[in-house]
Design an enzyme around this catalytic site. Structure first.
Site, PDB file in Angstrom:
ATOM      1  N   GLY A 179      92.256  15.028-138.690  1.00  0.00           N
ATOM      2  CA  GLY A 179      91.442  14.481-137.608  1.00  0.00           C
ATOM      3  C   GLY A 179      90.030  14.135-138.037  1.00  0.00           C
ATOM      4  N   SER A 180      89.093  14.335-137.137  1.00  0.00           N
ATOM      5  CA  SER A 180      87.722  13.855-137.358  1.00  0.00           C
ATOM      6  C   SER A 180      86.954  14.603-138.429  1.00  0.00           C
ATOM      7  CB  SER A 180      86.943  13.910-136.043  1.00  0.00           C
ATOM      8  OG  SER A 180      87.476  12.990-135.113  1.00  0.00           O
ATOM      9  N   THR A 181      87.496  15.707-138.946  1.00  0.00           N
ATOM     10  CA  THR A 181      86.832  16.314-140.100  1.00  0.00           C
ATOM     11  C   THR A 181      86.796  15.319-141.260  1.00  0.00           C
ATOM     12  OG1 THR A 181      88.929  17.290-140.854  1.00  0.00           O
ATOM     13  CG2 THR A 181      87.501  18.656-139.470  1.00  0.00           C
TER      14      THR A 181
END
Length: 583
Positions: A306-308
């Site tokens: 995801g957004s990591t």
């Protein structure tokens, strides 16, 4: 002398001459007597010769069989291993402070000699009083083979069980000394330590790593010893490990999640101070965790992070020189490409600066930055960060990341914000550490390592200026963005959340998330990276099942409890000079 008298004398002389003397002047009976003696002597010699020949042949056969058995493996010719192999020691495993994580204890195993068993039914009936879970049918089958001289009945008994069985007085039943691996902490560090099989051989984790370094080879050729071996010290801090596992187990329970995990990593040495994955298992009885617990989700599970991943996309954009931290991008409208629509979860519907793209976790802004970087350079950077290749470390359980077979523009865009590439959480933490430690990628280790030793193998993946800018963005997100729920007063936590929709039957499910948070602290001078994840939570804080309300609080709980143990002093006030703070 009368005629009759002379006749009698002559007859007597004739009889004496014919019966007593032979023609050679000797007694007439000596020849048959001597022949009889020679015959008997010859027969005796023949019999002795036959006996010698028989014994020679017999011992020749025995010697030949012994040579034959000696040339074969012990497992082929006997069910009982040699005593030195049964009692062979494994080295103790210690944490970095000398606390015992794994050790050997002496035990015994129960065996039977079926050829000496008088009554199999009676023997089984008696044994069942001590071993109620005894396989009656299987045991009876073993004891009924009267030609058998050995059969294992139960491995690794407790001293109490041995005493009770001895009291039964069953003929043909015996005990063989062995060693059993014991883990004092139970499941505390199960996925790091791994476990051993019934023969005390490493099967997983660091136990298998130790065998792979030569212990198993020595055991296979009988060159092991029952003397204590030099302990193996790990980089793990048992105190930190206990905290990490406690937080992970609580996350699965409290958030009603499918799984969870966390790691604490020294960013300058690559040492793992603590790592846990749940569900887990007890290495003292690993079979109970066979269904779900054996999977080490931190290193042997791959997920879309995801957004990591926006951390890495931003870093490559800044490091390439094609994007400046002061640049702005239009995030007012969704991106439509290949029948897909790229939108923002926290849409601002305006132009955003690079720090704002990071703070608001803008998919649109990140995609436009990567469009400038280019697909080839993006792939090169991700490979440089170690996110597209198999991670190298001591643990045997390491999974290869997955990526598209053919990269297209749509893949480049979705990968920029964490969809389309699956990596392990541990290697994501390692790559994140490189972006806050000055730009050096250091392979993770579960063994002690100094900073100088780490620098010898470290690879520079981004410029120091890029690392400084990522650290600034982490701090900004920790103060104003989605990382606020991970902040611990005095320890200045910065980081990035990631909420990814799970893929179910080839399609993204809006109601199932994989949440992650990567953090560094203290952010002004980072020493450690903490990464947490929560897989498919259903009961996040404030009813929210996104990373800010599941993975971020996990980071907070770990740092709040572990930072003082790690020697990080809290700082309060604007310049860190305040020693006390009122609550």
């Amino acid at each position: 002398m009368s005629f009759l008298s002379r006749i009698m004398v002559l007859k007597s002389q004739a009889h004496f001459s014919s019966g007593v003397y032979n023609r050679f002047g000797g007694p007439s009976g000596s020849l048959p007597l001597e022949g009889s003696r020679k015959k008997k002597s010859g027969q005796a010699k023949s019999r002795v010769g036959l006996l010698i020949l028989g014994f020679t042949a017999l011992y020749g056969v025995i010697g030949g069989r012994l040579v034959e058995y000696g040339m074969k493996d012990p497992e082929v010719v006997s069910s009982i291993l040699p005593p030195d192999r049964l009692m062979a020691s494994r080295p103790d495993i210690l944490d970095r402070n000398g606390e015992v994580l794994a050790t050997d204890i002496r035990t015994v195993s129960l065996f039977a000699e079926p050829n000496k068993i008088v009554d199999a039914d009676e023997a089984i009936e008696k044994l069942a009083t001590v071993l109620p879970d005894l396989d009656v049918r299987g045991t009876y089958k073993k004891l009924s083979v009267k030609s058998s001289h050995f059969a294992w009945l139960r491995r690794q008994l407790t001293p109490k069980q041995q005493s009770q069985i001895l009291a039964l007085g069953i003929p043909g039943i015996g005990f063989r000394p062995e060693k059993r691996r014991f883990y004092p902490g139970g499941p505390t560090a199960s996925h790091i330590l791994g476990y051993v099989n019934i023969d005390n051989r490493g099967v997983a984790g660091m136990e298998k790593y130790i065998d792979d370094q030569g212990l198993a080879d020595l055991a296979s050729v009988g060159m092991t010893s029952d003397q204590p071996l030099e302990p193996v010290k790990l980089s793990i801090d048992l105190r930190v490990q206990n905290i990490v596992r406690d937080v992970v187990i609580n996350a699965v329970t409290n958030y009603e999640a499918k799984g969870a995990g966390a790691v604490v990593l020294n960013i300058h040495t690559g040492e793992v101070l603590g790592m846990a994955s749940a569900p887990d298992f007890d290495p003292n009885n690993p079979e109970e965790g066979a269904k779900e617990g054996w999977l080490n989700r931190m290193s042997n599970g791959t997920f879309e992070m995801g957004s990591t991943f926006k951390t890495f996309s931003t870093a490559m954009a800044l490091d390439s020189g094609k994007v400046s931290i002061n640049d702005s991008f239009d995030a007012s409208r969704p991106i439509r490409i290949g029948g897909f629509t790229i939108n923002d979860f926290h849409g601002q519907r305006r132009w955003l600066t690079v720090p704002e793209i990071f703070e608001y976790s803008s998919n649109i802004g990140t995609a436009k930055m990567i469009d400038i970087v280019g697909m080839d350079l993006q792939k090169d950077y991700l490979t440089r960060f170690g996110l597209l290749t198999k991670m190298r470390t001591e643990l045997p359980e390491v999974k290869m990341p997955s990526q598209p077979k053919v990269w297209k523009k749509i893949n480049s865009i979705t990968i920029s914000f964490g969809h389309g590439v699956s990596t392990t959480p541990l290697q994501t933490a390692v790559a994140g550490a490189a972006l806050v430690n000055g730009g050096k990628l250091i392979e993770p280790t579960f063994l002690p390592r100094t900073r100088d030793q780490a620098d010898e193998t470290a690879e520079v993946v981004v410029k120091k200026s890029t690392s400084d800018e990522i650290r600034y963005l982490f701090k900004l997100n920790g103060l104003k963005g989605s990382g606020r729920n991970a902040d611990v007063p005095g320890f200045n936590v910065g980081g990035k959340t990631g909420t990814a929709d799970k893929v179910v039957n080839g399609r993204y499910a809006n109601d199932l998330n994989f949440n992650a948070f990567i953090a560094a602290f203290p952010i002004d001078n980072p020493q450690y990276v903490v990464l947490t994840f929560c897989d498919e939570p259903h009961n996040g804080e404030k009813g929210q099942n996104i990373a800010a309300y599941t993975a971020a609080p996990m980071v907070k709980n770990i740092i709040r409890r572990a930072a003082p143990i790690l020697g990080i002093e809290p700082q309060f006030g604007q310049d860190g000079s305040a020693l006390l703070v009122s609550y």
